[in-house]
Design an enzyme around this catalytic site. Sequence first.
Site, PDB file in Angstrom:
ATOM      1  N   ASP A 162       0.863  -1.176   0.000  1.00  0.00           N
ATOM      2  CA  ASP A 162       0.000   0.000   0.000  1.00  0.00           C
ATOM      3  C   ASP A 162       0.909   1.239   0.000  1.00  0.00           C
ATOM      4  OD1 ASP A 162      -2.104   1.754   0.025  1.00  0.00           O
ATOM      5  OD2 ASP A 162      -3.230   0.707   1.565  1.00  0.00           O
TER       6      ASP A 162
HETATM    7  C1  NOJ Z   1      -3.943   3.971   0.071  1.00  0.00           C
HETATM    8  C2  NOJ Z   1      -5.135   3.071   0.178  1.00  0.00           C
HETATM    9  O1  NOJ Z   1      -5.073   2.346   1.392  1.00  0.00           O
HETATM   10  C3  NOJ Z   1      -5.278   2.084  -0.960  1.00  0.00           C
HETATM   11  O2  NOJ Z   1      -6.493   1.413  -0.831  1.00  0.00           O
HETATM   12  C4  NOJ Z   1      -5.169   2.797  -2.273  1.00  0.00           C
HETATM   13  O3  NOJ Z   1      -5.363   1.893  -3.328  1.00  0.00           O
HETATM   14  C5  NOJ Z   1      -3.803   3.455  -2.339  1.00  0.00           C
HETATM   15  N1  NOJ Z   1      -3.671   4.427  -1.263  1.00  0.00           N
HETATM   16  C6  NOJ Z   1      -3.558   4.168  -3.655  1.00  0.00           C
HETATM   17  O4  NOJ Z   1      -4.287   5.319  -3.725  1.00  0.00           O
END
Ligand code: NOJ
Length: 684
Positions: free
Chosen positions: A243
């Site tokens: 993430d």
């Molecule tokens: C953080 C989020 O937790 C995740 O779900 C998302 O896909 C990514 N950022 C990218 O934006």
Amino acid sequence: MLESGRITLKEYESAQKGDIFDRNEDEIRAGRIGSMLGVAEPEKINRLQRIAVEESRLHIPLLIGCDVIHGFNTVFPTPLAESCCFDDELFEQTATVSAKEARAAGINWIFAPMIDISRDARWGRIAESMGQDTFLAQRYAERKVKGYQGDDLSSKEKIACCAKHFLAYGACEGGKDYNSVDMSFSKLYDVYLPPFKNAIDAGVASVMTSFNDINGVPVTTNKRLLKSLLREDLGFEGVVVSDASAIEETVNHGYSANSLEAAKNALDAGVDVDMISRSYIDFLEELLKQKRIKIEDIDNAVRNVLRLKIALGLFDNPYCDEKELAAISCKKEHLNLAKKSALHSTVLLKNNGVLPINKNKFKNILLIGELGAKISENYGCWAFYGKDEYAVTLKSALEKEGVNYAECYGVKKDFDEQEFKAAAANADLIIATFGENSSMSGEAHSYADISLSKPQKKAVRYLKNSKIPFISVLYNGRPMCIPELDEDSDAVIEAWQLGTKAGEALADIIFGRFNPYGKLTTNFPYKSGECPSYYNHMSTGRPASSNSAPWTSKYDDGRVKPVYSFGQGLSYTDFEYSNLKLEKQKNFVKVSVKVANVGKVDGHETVQLYIHDKFASKVRPVRELKGYKKVFLKRGESKKIEFDLPYDNLGFYNENLEYVVEKGEFEVFVGTDSLCTYKAEFTL
Ligand code: NOJ
């Protein structure tokens, strides 16, 4: 390295003159960026692809990743809302359209489906999930992957998707985003893991690691979870992406000593792509020189990414047709589907007979509250690309029906008594919107108090005192504590954030052109302090039979039952269940039941099947959903509904992490919600 391409308008304008984009473009040229995040314009994407393919040393095209969570230009209901339709076909259809629109923009990788079991309504990201049930999540995961990816990722209508967040992100302590998770592995396997297995079996192209630690080890650097479980046990062969900044954040966790160690730990655990943190790009080379990581591990990660780029057909043609998006975006059939999914996701929670509105009876209907008047409130979280020109608010849809509007109050804007008095002077029926703003749920939006805001509570008091009948329409990303709406309104409609066509769908329901049938996929607790509140909790030694039962498991200032429970949702007609029969077969029990529409209008019903394992070597949940079927019945019509309940689905993981199906007695409940009492029993 996956770099963020999201920029503000100001940055974009300055990029036109030279800076920000030069940085990314130079990095792509130098082969230091292999994928981009959040770039969604075809021309921009083609420009970046051209640099990668024509100007970089290895000519490798880019993955263009994007958070397409519930639609792209056409916005569908938030996942929590959509899950209430309990309709596997619809889950797949909305994913199919999202894939078409996003791929037409040049995006080839999306960060959905989010399949985190979410049982704590304080957690803002419950909005992105399909609620609190594992069985439903499994079906949802499977159909979303099918809808997004189909059988051929190189098709210009399909897109690589990403099962996230691996693992148990929804179990963050106290519903506080990014927080720790501490739980037994058997619970992890029973409750949180199964939807990921379904996504993997359906061929999901990628998996995203979650921000949280589990039992003290951040998932992004967790070899046991990523190597032994995900790769070896579940056989996942696709791309594992961290993430955003999660690799670097293992330093904050106090697990990695510094960024270099974080890069090493994540690579050792099997993370292929570093989203945003730059730990890989900055430190892998050095780690290799120090002989602290193996080139084979880097090769494996590269191979996983290249395989995906090949499958997507990017080496044959990395570009999108820049005219395609405009040609297909928000086309009629997409908007029709947006309307259908909005209709099918709406949940009628209370109705004393005022709905559907009889226009002969009510001549002066008034809509109040800010939420029904703003397009942004239709959308919910993660809907950056919705096209406002197609969006219909409740206000605009109701105005067409001759309903007047006065704002009177907002979520935070105080109730204006004078405005209300003037507007409501002649009203014989009021439709009042309540809930929370779109910006109050989603990532990093956890709330300790999920009850109505002060201005809204004041509005309820005024409405009650006015003696004018009122219908509450709830806009929200998460379940909320709304006992006052349940007690005081004549009807309560859970409108969630229904997407582009929210207003039209709600108007159809309010005036009876569509008979609602959505069913909740989460409990609505009475008080915030009752979170997590979930129907499938474990059996305790002292179950509470009533609010006043002493020495039982409950809150003295709470309620034993939530205001609304999982599976609940009304219709404008009534259904009757009879003839419940169980027939044991070799590998499954055949469950059959007769469902009759005994009310005055045609309607859908979601027939739900729950089990309770009465006695086992490990404490079992009080109920577990094991089947659902949506059926349409004309008034007066009845149908025999059948389920095959496989014995294999009756088991659980024991402390040795073996899946066991134990012999014994099982109750089978069939009915209209998780509170249903109609049951039969069998012995395995
Ligand atoms: C953080 C989020 O937790 C995740 O779900 C998302 O896909 C990514 N950022 C990218 O934006």
